[in-house]
Scaffold this motif. Structure first.
Motif, PDB file in Angstrom:
ATOM      1  N   ASN A   1     -14.562  -2.149  -0.160  1.00  0.00           N
ATOM      2  CA  ASN A   1     -13.414  -1.985  -1.043  1.00  0.00           C
ATOM      3  C   ASN A   1     -12.858  -0.582  -0.874  1.00  0.00           C
ATOM      4  O   ASN A   1     -13.376   0.391  -1.401  1.00  0.00           O
ATOM      5  N   ILE A   2     -11.789  -0.535  -0.089  1.00  0.00           N
ATOM      6  CA  ILE A   2     -11.266   0.766   0.315  1.00  0.00           C
ATOM      7  C   ILE A   2     -10.789   1.574  -0.875  1.00  0.00           C
ATOM      8  O   ILE A   2     -11.033   2.774  -0.976  1.00  0.00           O
ATOM      9  N   ARG A   3     -10.127   0.891  -1.790  1.00  0.00           N
ATOM     10  CA  ARG A   3      -9.559   1.629  -2.912  1.00  0.00           C
ATOM     11  C   ARG A   3     -10.637   2.229  -3.789  1.00  0.00           C
ATOM     12  O   ARG A   3     -10.599   3.404  -4.133  1.00  0.00           O
ATOM     13  N   ALA A   4     -11.624   1.404  -4.146  1.00  0.00           N
ATOM     14  CA  ALA A   4     -12.675   1.910  -5.021  1.00  0.00           C
ATOM     15  C   ALA A   4     -13.425   3.053  -4.342  1.00  0.00           C
ATOM     16  O   ALA A   4     -13.752   4.062  -4.969  1.00  0.00           O
TER      17      ALA A   4
ATOM     18  N   PRO B   1       8.083   4.513   0.755  1.00  0.00           N
ATOM     19  CA  PRO B   1       8.034   3.213   1.427  1.00  0.00           C
ATOM     20  C   PRO B   1       7.159   2.233   0.666  1.00  0.00           C
ATOM     21  O   PRO B   1       7.506   1.065   0.512  1.00  0.00           O
ATOM     22  N   HIS B   2       6.034   2.708   0.155  1.00  0.00           N
ATOM     23  CA  HIS B   2       5.141   1.807  -0.552  1.00  0.00           C
ATOM     24  C   HIS B   2       5.737   1.410  -1.895  1.00  0.00           C
ATOM     25  O   HIS B   2       5.663   0.265  -2.315  1.00  0.00           O
ATOM     26  N   LEU B   3       6.354   2.408  -2.561  1.00  0.00           N
ATOM     27  CA  LEU B   3       6.941   2.114  -3.860  1.00  0.00           C
ATOM     28  C   LEU B   3       8.071   1.099  -3.728  1.00  0.00           C
ATOM     29  O   LEU B   3       8.291   0.275  -4.594  1.00  0.00           O
TER      30      LEU B   3
ATOM     31  N   ILE C   1      -3.779   8.404  -3.229  1.00  0.00           N
ATOM     32  CA  ILE C   1      -4.120   8.133  -1.834  1.00  0.00           C
ATOM     33  C   ILE C   1      -4.376   6.644  -1.602  1.00  0.00           C
ATOM     34  O   ILE C   1      -3.921   6.071  -0.619  1.00  0.00           O
ATOM     35  N   ALA C   2      -5.097   6.018  -2.527  1.00  0.00           N
ATOM     36  CA  ALA C   2      -5.481   4.623  -2.288  1.00  0.00           C
ATOM     37  C   ALA C   2      -4.387   3.645  -2.689  1.00  0.00           C
ATOM     38  O   ALA C   2      -4.200   2.634  -2.036  1.00  0.00           O
ATOM     39  N   TRP C   3      -3.652   3.955  -3.744  1.00  0.00           N
ATOM     40  CA  TRP C   3      -2.652   2.985  -4.182  1.00  0.00           C
ATOM     41  C   TRP C   3      -1.254   3.283  -3.652  1.00  0.00           C
ATOM     42  O   TRP C   3      -0.557   2.393  -3.220  1.00  0.00           O
ATOM     43  N   LEU C   4      -0.875   4.562  -3.701  1.00  0.00           N
ATOM     44  CA  LEU C   4       0.463   4.878  -3.199  1.00  0.00           C
ATOM     45  C   LEU C   4       0.456   5.140  -1.699  1.00  0.00           C
ATOM     46  O   LEU C   4       1.499   5.375  -1.098  1.00  0.00           O
ATOM     47  N   ARG C   5      -0.762   5.149  -1.118  1.00  0.00           N
ATOM     48  CA  ARG C   5      -0.905   5.373   0.322  1.00  0.00           C
ATOM     49  C   ARG C   5      -0.308   6.703   0.757  1.00  0.00           C
ATOM     50  O   ARG C   5       0.281   6.804   1.835  1.00  0.00           O
ATOM     51  N   VAL C   6      -0.414   7.711  -0.091  1.00  0.00           N
ATOM     52  CA  VAL C   6       0.048   9.040   0.298  1.00  0.00           C
ATOM     53  C   VAL C   6      -1.056   9.683   1.124  1.00  0.00           C
ATOM     54  O   VAL C   6      -2.230   9.564   0.803  1.00  0.00           O
TER      55      VAL C   6
ATOM     56  N   ALA D   1     -13.720  -1.172   8.333  1.00  0.00           N
ATOM     57  CA  ALA D   1     -14.450  -1.163   7.066  1.00  0.00           C
ATOM     58  C   ALA D   1     -13.827  -2.169   6.110  1.00  0.00           C
ATOM     59  O   ALA D   1     -14.514  -2.945   5.458  1.00  0.00           O
ATOM     60  N   ARG D   2     -12.508  -2.170   6.055  1.00  0.00           N
ATOM     61  CA  ARG D   2     -11.820  -3.063   5.140  1.00  0.00           C
ATOM     62  C   ARG D   2     -12.085  -4.522   5.505  1.00  0.00           C
ATOM     63  O   ARG D   2     -12.405  -5.348   4.656  1.00  0.00           O
ATOM     64  N   LEU D   3     -11.989  -4.824   6.813  1.00  0.00           N
ATOM     65  CA  LEU D   3     -12.211  -6.209   7.229  1.00  0.00           C
ATOM     66  C   LEU D   3     -13.670  -6.611   7.066  1.00  0.00           C
ATOM     67  O   LEU D   3     -14.003  -7.786   7.084  1.00  0.00           O
TER      68      LEU D   3
ATOM     69  N   ARG E   1       7.891  -1.773   0.800  1.00  0.00           N
ATOM     70  CA  ARG E   1       7.877  -1.942   2.233  1.00  0.00           C
ATOM     71  C   ARG E   1       6.456  -1.740   2.739  1.00  0.00           C
ATOM     72  O   ARG E   1       5.736  -0.861   2.295  1.00  0.00           O
ATOM     73  N   ARG E   2       6.028  -2.556   3.652  1.00  0.00           N
ATOM     74  CA  ARG E   2       4.657  -2.417   4.115  1.00  0.00           C
ATOM     75  C   ARG E   2       4.628  -1.876   5.528  1.00  0.00           C
ATOM     76  O   ARG E   2       5.258  -2.404   6.420  1.00  0.00           O
ATOM     77  N   LEU E   3       3.865  -0.818   5.682  1.00  0.00           N
ATOM     78  CA  LEU E   3       3.667  -0.292   7.015  1.00  0.00           C
ATOM     79  C   LEU E   3       2.306  -0.751   7.479  1.00  0.00           C
ATOM     80  O   LEU E   3       1.434  -1.046   6.668  1.00  0.00           O
ATOM     81  N   ALA E   4       2.128  -0.843   8.755  1.00  0.00           N
ATOM     82  CA  ALA E   4       0.837  -1.271   9.268  1.00  0.00           C
ATOM     83  C   ALA E   4      -0.251  -0.332   8.753  1.00  0.00           C
ATOM     84  O   ALA E   4      -0.027   0.867   8.691  1.00  0.00           O
ATOM     85  N   PRO E   5      -1.399  -0.865   8.355  1.00  0.00           N
ATOM     86  CA  PRO E   5      -2.441  -0.001   7.798  1.00  0.00           C
ATOM     87  C   PRO E   5      -2.978   0.971   8.848  1.00  0.00           C
ATOM     88  O   PRO E   5      -2.902   0.667  10.023  1.00  0.00           O
TER      89      PRO E   5
ATOM     90  N   HIS F   1      -6.439 -12.558  -2.348  1.00  0.00           N
ATOM     91  CA  HIS F   1      -5.500 -11.490  -2.036  1.00  0.00           C
ATOM     92  C   HIS F   1      -6.137 -10.192  -1.598  1.00  0.00           C
ATOM     93  O   HIS F   1      -5.458  -9.197  -1.417  1.00  0.00           O
ATOM     94  N   SER F   2      -7.434 -10.235  -1.457  1.00  0.00           N
ATOM     95  CA  SER F   2      -8.048  -9.048  -0.852  1.00  0.00           C
ATOM     96  C   SER F   2      -9.314  -9.468  -0.138  1.00  0.00           C
ATOM     97  O   SER F   2      -9.866 -10.535  -0.385  1.00  0.00           O
ATOM     98  N   VAL F   3      -9.726  -8.615   0.769  1.00  0.00           N
ATOM     99  CA  VAL F   3     -10.905  -8.917   1.559  1.00  0.00           C
ATOM    100  C   VAL F   3     -12.128  -9.029   0.663  1.00  0.00           C
ATOM    101  O   VAL F   3     -12.956  -9.930   0.831  1.00  0.00           O
TER     102      VAL F   3
END
Ligand SMILES: Nc1ncnc2c1ncn2[C@@H]1O[C@H](COP(=O)(O)OP(=O)(O)OP(=O)(O)O)[C@@H](O)[C@H]1O
Ligand SMILES: Nc1ncnc2c1ncn2[C@@H]1O[C@H](COP(=O)(O)OP(=O)(O)OP(=O)(O)O)[C@@H](O)[C@H]1O
Ligand SMILES: [Mg+2]
Ligand SMILES: [Mg+2]
Lengths: 311, 315, 500, 321
Positions: free
Chosen positions: A202-205, B306-308, A110-115, A196-198, B311-315, C320-322
């Motif tokens: 740390n969203i991933r952690a 897309p991520h792999l 979810i956090a890295w592959l954005r699935v 939250a990210r801005l 390609r970047r999609l808007a968050p 590279h990150s916030v």
């Protein structure tokens, strides 16, 4: 609005109490202490799965793999048992580590592959099904893990061990959610991931932690279910998917994330078990019983679950 | 000449889904290569029949998710549709029976929608309770699998000729496209993504949500009718697995959980992926263990692509 | 009473027992631009929400087109020709510009939206407000300034007889503002009744004919604009004398550079070179949406970026990150507070603490008393009044902005990246923020100030960089910064980049 | 010549096993018997390959997969049906293409197939109810535990049981439950009933792991266990012995799968196979219980202890009228 929102868990608790009292008068056995205790024991399993689910939902996700993880941990326990491990502690720790690991893999996807969480955890559930076919019915040995057996059946001081475990874990989860930085970050992430990210979360952690906790809770719940049933089997976790989501939502946690408390999931879990028990003792055709169940849930929801008005 | 505004908007909505379309297309090609019979009339007919009910429930789920809702009652509604069709067709004839099926879906859908929109309860739990009520009704109407569907209807819908089914599917998609291009259709998106903005813009948010639930319910019972026709009978629990599958198809198809985002095409592509994957795995001779594991992986990859690919999609 | 287009008579409104409007009356007339002024939280937006049917008043009545009603629905308001440019924009993020402009009022043909008519009309309106580019772009891809233009176009689409604008220029640059003013004058000449809200005094005094001032929900003035002075205005709004808006300029820049990048590309930004020194306030200007925001985000590590050479706070390379940026001591205040800055449903206190949660490394429990002390202090510093456990969405727009800024204060960041930090903030608070920025600079913090409010660039900055189409096209030192020079550079009128 | 089979198909045959859901242990054990039978038949040169599909519990997916088996022109299809009626049309289609279709366990209603290996669910229910009525001397309060509602196996067993119970007015049904064929939900339901029913004389459990759950419920609540019916679920058999109740268990033997494979090959090989192949309901009683428990260690703990089988046994059932 705020005051009302805050008291959602309270409302749900009140609803549970009212149902118990009314049912207790209608059928004396229903309201007896051993029965109430039994319902709490059942609720403890839902409650533990619901704890992980609450954390994940508050953090803006959802975990559809809980059922598979619960089953996995019951099936894996015998496989992780060694003869030198007489207390069974190593096996228990092994199971908890395994279930946490599964949760962490969810988090990574979810956090890295954005699935999307739904897709990731659903795919994980499917994946685990395949794994279970491999594992189940193979070298499984009868459950003789002392710790798990104790958790499932012991009643020190007339109070079930599993309920005590649940109470302890509830305390920990409540503290985690409402009194630690990590808990605050779960809320922030669920409420508005971009903000939250801005703001330096740390969203991933944070995502990783949420799903790891969910995996861990499922592992614990699996051990309880195993202890209570004396025997694991493939499918033992199945009831807990919808039950955990229902308990979370009944308890007033927003399914969209960012708002809620485990304090609501607790009575939510008890409420579910109670309604199920009520419906079991009603003599009616299965179809009619389902209709009654749904109507009861809906009716009780009306008492406790209305969302705030838009304008 | 510049493409018209309408097509430009459509193109933008589609672009994000190219990887998914790619995966689906790839699987279709592999399937056609493994099983050339796919391109025969009957082959196409049978494949379409496998896909059709999932496509319908995916559409049903997508409509709800676009308005920011979700339904856990999809499976029960499919069962209800099948049961109503199989129990009434003998007595009332096919037309009345079909109308009854559609009416059942419309009514239950609208009722759930009204509860969600007017009583302000979360859709997920209302439809969970609804799934028990509707499933219970199906069991009361038909406690054990049985009933019957007029054979001609089965033959027309689920015979060896895909024309009617494909026609129906195209009709539905066109219907949807038409609906989307009406003010009511756009209202669906607006009410889902930003109800306050929609309200301020003069959109009847509650009515839009109720309409979405009603249409969605009707699509579900229509799927039930088709399943009944396909099987020639009714079964009160036939729909159970459609609930999770519809959600999977829709989310795979890029429809957002928070409403207002995504397309029907995406949802249909998602349902197609779930369907064709099963056949491809069969023709590759995979054992069940591998089927489960491959299925998990294909689904994740289709979404993570897309991520792999960087390609970047808007968050 | 000759002709009145829309009037509120003696309306009151309370939220959960807190009175926000107390017996306010206002009268809009055709061909008149009416200003509505007041501090943050005075009740301006609430009043216009009542006038446009988004809220119903607790008491009082509304006069619309010769009819008296106790409240309106949005549909009725629209029928009466009332259109609003909302402060908190009412756009649907996933729909296209064109679809948003027509939302709720599409022309249809045979039941279908007439997309070609919509395209024509939307293009016309976009040209009118100065929004260029593809109309099929979804709103979510637009920077805030352009969203504001869409919101204005959306209001105009309805051919309003009454047009209400709630801080329409809060993220527009001088150029777009000027265009809007011209447009509004034309509407006025055509007999439209206008209600205009802004915290930019200059605009109001230029444009408006009549003014109503609200203070704490009560009308403190209702009079013609003629003869009003800025000082008088401030007195009416705040209740005491105003000082100068801007503190005297005095550079605090030191020799030490904290940012030195060259060949920076990110999003719209192409090949930008930039240095920033300790104690310096570096302005970033230009028309809206020329890549200024991308530049800030890139420096903040919130957007994928690469640079030929980069040194930030002594360390080589971009962040590279916030989280890495925060660790190094870089903070960012976004312009779109609703989407990027705040957790709307969470309490003011929670929002103020947000970066602190992010920073806390230990798993120790949060201490409520410390948190309370911290947030109470911040609230006092920025004059955010009331109970801090209220959800931040219950604050007025300006006060929300203060919260978004306040949360970084305890971090003592070494570099502050500010994206329109005074957007929607009232004069009094603006002044406080300006003083604060000066103080920060004197203490050695470096600040990049992206601002659409040109006077800020003129009066506060050591240098101003102007961007156009993703390029840094001009660098103006303090003395040379004027409204004209910025606009000229932004329009590409000035020659190439001048040396500093 | 058997039904469906056209005689143009030559050994070795390809067999498709259209499983409804391969994850539950019963299904896994069944698949194992099919695998070993197929291996045996391969050795005999009668089977070339075994293809297995898993419909993940969805009858619709099962239809799709059977259709794929038809498309791949398998010689035989073995089916454990996800719905008694839903597969009718696709099975007829397979039959029309000359494919040998064998239905077992959860049967289809249709007769348009090569063979149904029948353990009569109604009879199952009748026998269980008869045993219970006799054990209670026709008088007493019982619970009836059913499988999931709306599923034909469960409904048919119940119908059989009710037929018998009607003849015993002294037997009162206190309550009925519907749960999946798993022990945990059954335990939950029975426990709830224990609290509302002070006097229970017997538990008529109609299948699967339900009886194990029921016995656990009695044990955990400290209630004296009562006579109980059930199935050959290992945990139940062990608890049966441990608690010393009067018990009775029927069996849906996992080797029905192996037998289906065997029957399919027989039919394809030109041997006459009747459409209805009856397998007498195997029963475990107090007397035969030890012989089952003696072999327990060969079976998974969450599995079913089935009786031994051989091709000879299958042949004898086939020969039966
Ligand atoms: N939905 C709401 N719930 C509770 N309080 C609200 C709500 N909306 C506004 N308020 C309160 O009403 C008061 C007036 O708010 P309003 O938005 O009208 O101020 P404003 O004059 O527009 O301020 P600004 O210049 O900052 O936009 C504020 O104190 C605000 O906190
Ligand atoms: N769903 C999300 N929404 C908002 N921000 C996210 C999301 N997922 C990740 N992020 C944050 O966005 C930042 C940048 O993400 P990005 O994917 O560009 O990082 P990356 O390191 O380049 O990825 P990768 O390592 O996969 O190449 C990360 O710091 C991450 O925490
Ligand atoms: Mg305002
Ligand atoms: Mg990277």
């Amino acid at each position: 609005m705020k005051a009302l929102l805050r008291s959602r868990p309270l409302l749900t608790t009140l609803v549970v109490l009212v149902v118990w009292i009314v049912a207790g008068f209608a059928s004396p056995g229903f309201g007896s202490w051993p029965h109430l205790r039994y319902m709490l024991e059942l609720a403890s399993v839902i409650g533990l799965v619901g704890a992980g689910q609450t954390v994940v939902v508050i953090a803006g996700g959802i975990d559809l793999s809980v059922a598979a993880i619960v089953t996995l941990s019951t099936i894996a326990l015998p496989l992780l048992s060694w003869s030198f491990d007489t207390t069974g502690a190593i096996a228990v720790l092994g199971v908890l580590a395994l279930s946490t690991l599964v949760g962490l893999v969810n988090g990574i996807g979810i956090a890295w592959l954005r699935v999307h969480p739904m897709i990731m955890t659903l795919a994980m559930a499917t994946f685990l099904q395949g794994l279970l076919i491999l594992m189940a019915g193979g070298s499984a040995v009868t459950l003789d893990n002392p710790i798990v057996a104790w958790l499932g059946s012991a009643r020190p001081f007339g109070f079930s061990a599993c309920i005590m475990l649940w109470i302890v874990m509830s305390g920990l989860v409540l503290v985690l959610l409402h009194a630690t930085p990590l808990g605050a970050r779960f809320f922030a992430l669920g409420a508005n991931p971009l903000a939250a990210r801005l703001s330096g979360v740390n969203i991933r952690a944070t995502t990783l932690c949420a799903y790891g906790i969910s995996g861990l809770m499922c592992g614990l719940a699996g051990l309880l279910a195993l202890g209570m049933n004396g025997q694991g089997y493939v499918g033992i976790g199945d009831p807990y998917l919808l039950a955990s989501i229902a308990a979370v939502v009944l308890g007033g946690t927003s399914i969209l994330g960012g708002r809620g408390t485990y304090g609501g999931t607790l009575p939510g879990a008890v409420l579910l078990v109670t309604i199920t028990a009520l419906i079991t003792v009603v003599n009616a055709s299965p179809g009619l019983r389902d209709v009654l169940f749904g109507t009861l849930v809906l009716g009780l929801l009306l008492l406790s679950g209305r969302e705030a008005k838009r304008r | 000449m510049m493409p018209s505004l309408y097509w430009q908007i459509q193109w933008r909505r589609n672009r994000r889904l190219t990887p998914l379309y790619g995966v689906v297309l790839l699987l279709l090609v592999v399937y056609g290569w493994l099983f050339p019979g796919l391109f025969s009339r009957a082959g196409l007919a049978h494949f379409t029949q496998s896909w059709f009910p999932l496509a319908l429930v995916a559409m049903a789920q997508a409509i709800l998710m676009l308005t920011g809702g979700i339904s856990l009652a999809v499976g029960s509604l499919v069962s209800l549709g099948a049961v109503v069709a199989a129990t009434t067709m003998g007595a009332t004839g096919s037309l009345v029976s079909m109308l009854l099926v559609l009416a059942a879906g419309l009514a239950t859908g609208a009722a759930s929608g009204a509860i969600v929109a007017l009583l302000r309860l979360p859709a997920i739990i209302v439809t969970l309770a609804g799934s028990f009520i509707i499933g219970g009704l199906a069991l009361i109407i038909l406690p054990r699998p049985g009933g019957m569907i007029l054979p001609w209807l089965s033959a027309v819908l689920a015979g060896n000729n895909p024309t009617v089914l494909l026609g129906l599917l195209i009709l539905l998609v066109l219907g949807w496209k038409f609906y989307l291009a009406t003010p009511g259709g756009i209202a669906l998106y607006a009410a889902g993504e930003n109800p306050v903005a929609a309200y301020r813009s003069g959109i009847a948010v509650e009515a839009t949500v109720i309409a979405a639930f009603a249409i969605s319910g009707m699509l579900c019972t229509l799927a039930g009718l088709f399943v009944a026709a396909q099987t020639g009978s009714g079964d009160p629990v036939i729909g159970t697995t459609f609930t999770l599958n519809s959600i999977a198809a829709v989310v795979l198809g890029g429809v957002g959980f928070l409403g207002g985002e995504g397309t029907m095409r995406g949802a249909l592509a998602g349902s197609l992926l779930l369907t064709v994957m099963i056949n491809v795995m069969f023709f590759l001779g995979m054992p069940p263990v591998a089927q489960y594991i491959a299925q998990g992986i294909i689904i994740v990859v289709a979404v993570a692509l897309p991520h792999l690919l960087g390609r970047r999609l808007a968050p | 009473m000759t002709s009145v287009s829309l009037a509120a008579r003696d309306v009151s409104k309370a939220f959960f027992g807190n009175p926000v409007l107390r017996g306010v009356s206002i009268e809009l007339r055709p061909g008149r631009v009416h200003a509505l002024m007041g501090e943050n939280g005075a009740g301006k937006s609430t009043l216009i929400n009542i006038l446009s049917g988004s809220l119903s008043p607790d008491s009082g009545s509304l006069d619309v087109g010769g009819r008296t009603a106790s409240s309106l629905s949005p549909a009725e308001a629209r029928q009466a020709g009332i259109a609003v440019v909302h402060q908190e924009l009412s756009l649907v993020a996933h729909l296209s510009i064109a679809e948003n402009i027509g939302l709720g009022a599409y022309a249809s043909r045979g039941g279908r939206i007439d997309y070609s008519a919509l395209a024509v009309r939307a293009a016309e309106l976009c040209a009118l407000v100065g929004l260029s580019g593809d109309l099929s772009r979804p709103i979510r891809d637009l920077p805030l300034g352009e969203r504001q233009l869409v919101e204005i176009a959306k209001a105009l689409y309805r051919n309003p007889k009454v047009l209400i604008l709630d801080e329409p220029t809060s993220s527009l640059s001088a150029r777009e503002t000027e265009r809007l003013m011209a447009l509004l004058r034309r509407l006025k000449a055509n007999g439209v009744a206008l209600l205009y809200i802004s915290h930019r005094l200059g605009e109001v005094m230029d444009l408006c004919d009549h003014v109503t001032v609200l203070k704490d929900g009560v009308c403190t003035a209702d009079q013609p604009m003629a003869g009003m002075t800025p000082d008088e205005f401030v007195r009416l709004m705040v209740g005491r004398d105003a000082g100068d808006l801007f503190p005297a300029f005095e550079s605090a820049a030191r020799a030490e550079t904290v940012i030195d990048v060259a060949g920076l590309s990110a999003g719209m930004v192409q090949d930008a070179a930039l240095t920033l020194r300790r104690g310096e306030i570096l302005g970033l200007g230009g028309l809206v949406g020329q890549g200024q925001e991308d530049l800030l985000l890139a420096l903040y590590g919130a957007m994928p970026a690469r640079a030929r050479t980069a040194t930030m706070l002594g360390a080589a390379g971009l962040v590279h990150s916030v989280t890495a940026a925060n660790r190094r001591g870089i903070a960012y205040v976004p312009a779109d507070r609703k989407r990027e800055g705040l957790l709307l449903t969470h309490s003011i206190r929670f929002n103020m603490l947000l970066p602190d949660f992010g920073r806390a490394v230990s798993l120790a429990l949060r201490r409520t008393s410390t948190e309370r002390k911290l947030t109470d202090g911040l609230a006092r510093l920025l004059t955010v009044k009331g109970d801090l456990s209220r959800p931040v969405q219950a604050l007025s727009g300006g006060n929300q902005q203060k919260v978004a800024l306040a949360k970084w204060m305890p971090q003592n960041p070494k570099i502050l990246l500010l994206n329109d930090p005074t957007r929607g903030v009232d004069v009094q608070t603006k002044r406080e923020i300006y003083l604060m920025l000066r103080r920060f600079a004197q203490e050695g913090q470096a600040i990049i100030l992206l601002s659409s409010d040109t006077p800020e660039l003129v009066h506060l900055c050591d240098r101003v960089l102007v961007m156009r189409e993703g390029n840094l096209v001009a660098e103006l030192p303090h003395g040379q910064v004027t409204e004209e020079s910025i606009v000229a550079a932004a329009m590409g009128v000035s020659p190439a980049r001048e040396a500093a | 010549q058997s039904h469906c089979v056209t005689g143009t198909r030559k050994p070795p045959f390809s067999i498709g096993w259209a499983n409804i859901y391969s994850v539950p242990t019963w299904m896994k054990q069944t698949t194992d018997t099919i695998n070993s039978e197929a291996a045996e038949l391969k050795k005999q040169g009668l089977v070339s390959k075994l293809m297995i599909t898993d419909a993940q519990g969805s009858a619709n997916t099962q239809i799709q997969q059977i259709q794929s088996m038809i498309d791949a022109n398998m010689d035989a299809i073995l089916v454990d049906a996800g719905s008694a009626t839903a597969l009718d049309r696709v099975i007829s289609a397979a039959c029309a293409k000359g494919i040998a279709v064998i239905s077992f366990d959860s049967l289809v209603d249709s007769d348009d197939l090569t063979a149904k290996i029948i353990i009569d669910s109604k009879e199952w229910g009748r026998d269980a109810a008869t045993w219970m009525a006799k054990t209670l001397d026709g008088k007493g309060n019982i619970l009836v535990l059913n499988g999931p509602a709306g599923v034909s196996v469960s409904e048919d067993r119940r119908a059989g049981a009710m037929e018998v119970l009607k003849q015993y007015p002294g037997i009162k049904i206190l309550a009925e439950t519907n749960t999946p064929y798993n022990s945990a939900p059954a335990q939950e339901a029975v426990t709830n009933l224990l609290f509302s029913q002070p006097k229970i004389d017997g538990v008529l459990s109609l299948g699967g792991a339900l009886s194990a759950g029921a016995l656990l419920a009695f044990e955990r609540q400290g209630r004296a266990p009562v006579p109980m019916t059930g199935e050959n679920y290992r945990q139940f058999l062990e608890l049966w012995k441990k608690t010393g109740i009067k018990g009775w268990a029927a069996m849906q033997p996992n080797w029905l799968g192996a037998m289906a494979a065997y029957v399919a090959v027989q039919a394809l090989d030109g041997k006459p196979v009747p459409v209805h192949v009856n397998v007498p309901l195997p029963v475990i009683t107090d007397a035969t219980l030890p012989s089952y428990l003696a072999r327990a260690k060969d079976f998974p703990t969450d599995g079913y202890i089935y009786s031994p089988y051989s091709q000879a046994l299958f042949a004898s059932y086939l020969a039966q009228k």
